[in-house]
Scaffold this motif. Structure first.
Motif, mmCIF file in Angstrom:
data_model
loop_
_atom_site.group_PDB
_atom_site.id
_atom_site.type_symbol
_atom_site.label_atom_id
_atom_site.label_comp_id
_atom_site.label_asym_id
_atom_site.label_seq_id
_atom_site.Cartn_x
_atom_site.Cartn_y
_atom_site.Cartn_z
ATOM 1 N N GLN A 12 0.811 -1.206 0.000
ATOM 2 C CA GLN A 12 0.000 0.000 0.000
ATOM 3 C C GLN A 12 0.848 1.261 0.000
ATOM 4 N N LEU A 13 2.147 1.105 -0.064
ATOM 5 C CA LEU A 13 3.081 2.223 -0.145
ATOM 6 C C LEU A 13 4.125 1.908 -1.203
ATOM 7 N N PRO A 14 4.705 2.921 -1.820
ATOM 8 C CA PRO A 14 5.742 2.676 -2.824
ATOM 9 C C PRO A 14 7.094 2.401 -2.164
ATOM 10 N N THR A 15 7.106 1.424 -1.250
ATOM 11 C CA THR A 15 8.328 1.025 -0.567
ATOM 12 C C THR A 15 8.184 -0.434 -0.166
ATOM 13 N N THR A 16 9.162 -0.968 0.523
ATOM 14 C CA THR A 16 9.123 -2.377 0.900
ATOM 15 C C THR A 16 8.220 -2.592 2.109
ATOM 16 N N PHE A 17 7.880 -3.879 2.355
ATOM 17 C CA PHE A 17 6.884 -4.216 3.357
ATOM 18 C C PHE A 17 7.296 -3.833 4.776
ATOM 19 N N ASP A 18 8.604 -3.685 5.017
ATOM 20 C CA ASP A 18 9.051 -3.387 6.374
ATOM 21 C C ASP A 18 8.994 -1.898 6.697
ATOM 22 N N GLN A 19 8.426 -1.084 5.817
ATOM 23 C CA GLN A 19 8.295 0.351 6.049
ATOM 24 C C GLN A 19 6.826 0.699 6.258
ATOM 25 N N ILE A 20 6.548 1.668 7.158
ATOM 26 C CA ILE A 20 5.182 2.115 7.398
ATOM 27 C C ILE A 20 5.051 3.564 6.953
ATOM 28 N N ASP A 21 3.861 4.139 7.164
ATOM 29 C CA ASP A 21 3.560 5.435 6.542
ATOM 30 C C ASP A 21 3.940 6.633 7.387
ATOM 31 N N ASN A 22 4.525 6.416 8.578
ATOM 32 C CA ASN A 22 4.980 7.548 9.384
ATOM 33 C C ASN A 22 6.122 7.098 10.281
ATOM 34 N N SER A 23 6.705 8.037 10.992
ATOM 35 C CA SER A 23 7.862 7.732 11.824
ATOM 36 C C SER A 23 7.559 7.813 13.312
ATOM 37 N N ASP A 24 6.273 7.824 13.684
ATOM 38 C CA ASP A 24 5.906 7.893 15.101
ATOM 39 C C ASP A 24 6.420 6.645 15.824
ATOM 40 N N PRO A 25 7.210 6.807 16.903
ATOM 41 C CA PRO A 25 7.715 5.623 17.616
ATOM 42 C C PRO A 25 6.617 4.812 18.283
ATOM 43 N N ALA A 26 5.417 5.403 18.445
ATOM 44 C CA ALA A 26 4.312 4.672 19.060
ATOM 45 C C ALA A 26 3.604 3.741 18.081
ATOM 46 N N TRP A 27 3.983 3.771 16.785
ATOM 47 C CA TRP A 27 3.367 2.861 15.816
ATOM 48 C C TRP A 27 3.823 1.436 16.142
ATOM 49 N N MET A 28 2.858 0.544 16.244
ATOM 50 C CA MET A 28 3.195 -0.846 16.549
ATOM 51 C C MET A 28 2.140 -1.777 15.965
ATOM 52 N N GLU A 29 2.492 -3.051 15.941
ATOM 53 C CA GLU A 29 1.562 -4.098 15.524
ATOM 54 C C GLU A 29 1.665 -5.204 16.553
ATOM 55 N N ARG A 30 0.516 -5.739 16.988
ATOM 56 C CA ARG A 30 0.552 -6.734 18.057
ATOM 57 C C ARG A 30 -0.349 -7.916 17.727
ATOM 58 N N LEU A 31 0.189 -9.112 17.974
ATOM 59 C CA LEU A 31 -0.562 -10.361 17.934
ATOM 60 C C LEU A 31 -0.762 -10.826 19.374
ATOM 61 N N HIS A 52 7.601 -3.283 16.443
ATOM 62 C CA HIS A 52 7.805 -1.844 16.625
ATOM 63 C C HIS A 52 8.777 -1.356 15.542
ATOM 64 N N PRO A 53 8.289 -1.118 14.327
ATOM 65 C CA PRO A 53 9.199 -0.860 13.198
ATOM 66 C C PRO A 53 10.006 0.420 13.333
ATOM 67 N N ASN A 54 9.478 1.431 14.022
ATOM 68 C CA ASN A 54 10.217 2.685 14.163
ATOM 69 C C ASN A 54 11.138 2.695 15.373
ATOM 70 N N ARG A 55 11.187 1.574 16.095
ATOM 71 C CA ARG A 55 12.083 1.452 17.243
ATOM 72 C C ARG A 55 13.063 0.296 17.072
ATOM 73 N N ASN A 56 12.962 -0.394 15.914
ATOM 74 C CA ASN A 56 13.840 -1.522 15.601
ATOM 75 C C ASN A 56 13.765 -2.610 16.670
ATOM 76 N N VAL A 57 12.543 -2.895 17.133
ATOM 77 C CA VAL A 57 12.351 -3.858 18.223
ATOM 78 C C VAL A 57 11.189 -4.784 17.894
ATOM 79 N N MET A 58 11.351 -6.062 18.229
ATOM 80 C CA MET A 58 10.248 -7.007 18.315
ATOM 81 C C MET A 58 10.307 -7.629 19.702
ATOM 82 N N ASP A 59 9.186 -7.607 20.434
ATOM 83 C CA ASP A 59 9.165 -8.218 21.760
ATOM 84 C C ASP A 59 8.025 -9.215 21.850
#
Length: 371
Positions: A12-31, A52-59
């Motif tokens: 949905q963006l003209p970039t690779t899948f590991d990039q999101i649409d903003n740089s907010d550090p609070a952007w996250m995805e959770r299972l 947490h793509p903008n923090r380079n972390v997966m927990d």
């Protein structure tokens, strides 16, 4: 960077899948997943993974609770150079078939918890209403979330015992959320703490023989909803109609005389659906609750979701829930196993809840922290 997901349709963006649409550090995805046996409700497991793509972390975390005791596993890693593999240390989550089969595994670790589980979706998922909040003009939450009810098969080990999961008895629910998520800080050892105005909230699921129920509401005052999302759901693949959406919930809650925290004993929710149906459901709490501090909700000992703990980090602990100091640490937020009566039917699920100071009802429990 290119990943295997970039070979799939869905960008949905003209970039690779590991990039999101903003740089907010609070952007996250959770299972998130939890399961429990019915009708006993004497054990619950919780499992979660955060991206947490903008923090380079997966927990990630996993835990098991029985009446009076809880075991916890927590782990973190740097995202890159493997940003989209849902594996943190010995814990891995695989979506085998979207909306139908997810595989969850945890190998040997210091917690003593191990498992090989499969979540099998049985009901249509519920897509929550949008979560959008602003504070002083700034977006503090802009998040999507969906839940699904199902069953579990496989096995789980903890405290030296092994439990085989029979899909006929082991019910559960999962959710998937993504976007900017509001910060939640309730770790009193590491202020500042999140400020909460008066509120009452409940997030509830239930599974019956041929249908399921999702109920989520937040109030600032009795009857004054600031958020409502809910739905009666049916077998996976059946026709979905807006008539089954919840449009109102009224509540009557009875509390345990718990000296250490907020603990619901029973409740009646009066539900009203979009098609005009009105009916009450009666909730009775069962013996077990998994306290979500074990999974870092609100933070624990200075560690919050998304914090950088280095290239690879794992820790574990066990809690005696009869200990007053432990109960003060874990506060209220948890997944409480429940029995739900709707007419002549009995179902089972979980409930999360909390009452903030100065809410106009349920005064007696407000001496304890709500989240």
């Amino acid at each position: 960077m290119l990943t295997p997901q970039d070979d799939l349709i869905g960008h949905q963006l003209p970039t690779t899948f590991d990039q999101i649409d903003n740089s907010d550090p609070a952007w996250m995805e959770r299972l998130w997943y939890t399961g429990h046996p019915s009708p006993a409700g004497d054990l619950i497991f919780d499992i979660g993974l955060g991206y947490h793509p903008n923090r380079n972390v997966m927990d990630a975390f996993a835990g098991v609770a029985v009446p009076g005791r809880q075991w916890n596993f927590r782990a973190s890693r740097h995202l890159r150079p493997d940003p989209l593999t849902t594996c943190v240390g010995p814990l891995e989550i695989q979506v085998v078939e979207g909306l139908r089969r997810h595989r969850l595994t945890l190998g040997s670790n210091a917690s003593g918890i191990r498992f090989e589980l499969e979540f099998i979706g049985t009901m249509n998922p519920h897509e929550e209403k949008a979560h959008l909040r602003r504070r002083d003009g700034r977006i503090t939450e802009n998040m999507a979330r969906a839940q699904q009810l199902g069953r579990y098969e496989g096995w789980i080990e903890f405290d030296g015992r092994r439990v085989e999961l029979d899909g006929a008895q082991w019910l559960g629910q999962r959710d998937h959320s993504w976007g900017v998520r509001a910060e939640m800080r309730t770790d009193e050892s590491h202020p500042p703490l999140t400020f909460y105005p008066p509120f009452f909230y409940a997030w509830t699921t239930a599974q019956f023989k041929d249908r399921g129920l999702h109920v989520f509401f937040k109030e600032r005052a009795p009857g004054e909803k600031i958020y409502l999302s809910g739905e009666e759901v049916f077998a996976l693949g059946s026709k979905v109609t807006s008539r089954n959406q919840l449009v109102d919930v009224r509540h009557e809650v009875e509390w345990h005389d718990d000296p250490h925290g907020q603990s619901v004993k029973s409740a009646v929710f009066h539900l009203r659906y979009a098609d005009g149906r009105e009916r009450p459901i009666t909730i009775r709490t069962l013996p077990t609750r998994y306290f979500l501090k074990g999974g870092l909700y609100g933070g624990l000992n200075g560690w919050f979701h998304g914090d950088d703990r280095g290239k690879s980090y794992v820790e574990a602990d066990q809690w005696d829930l009869s200990d007053p100091a432990t109960r003060q640490l874990v506060r209220t937020l948890g997944d409480q196993v429940i029995e739900v009566r709707d007419g002549d039917e009995i179902g089972w699920g979980i409930m999360e809840y909390g009452v903030g100071k100065d809410y106009a009802l349920y005064k007696a429990v407000q001496k304890h922290p709500p989240i």
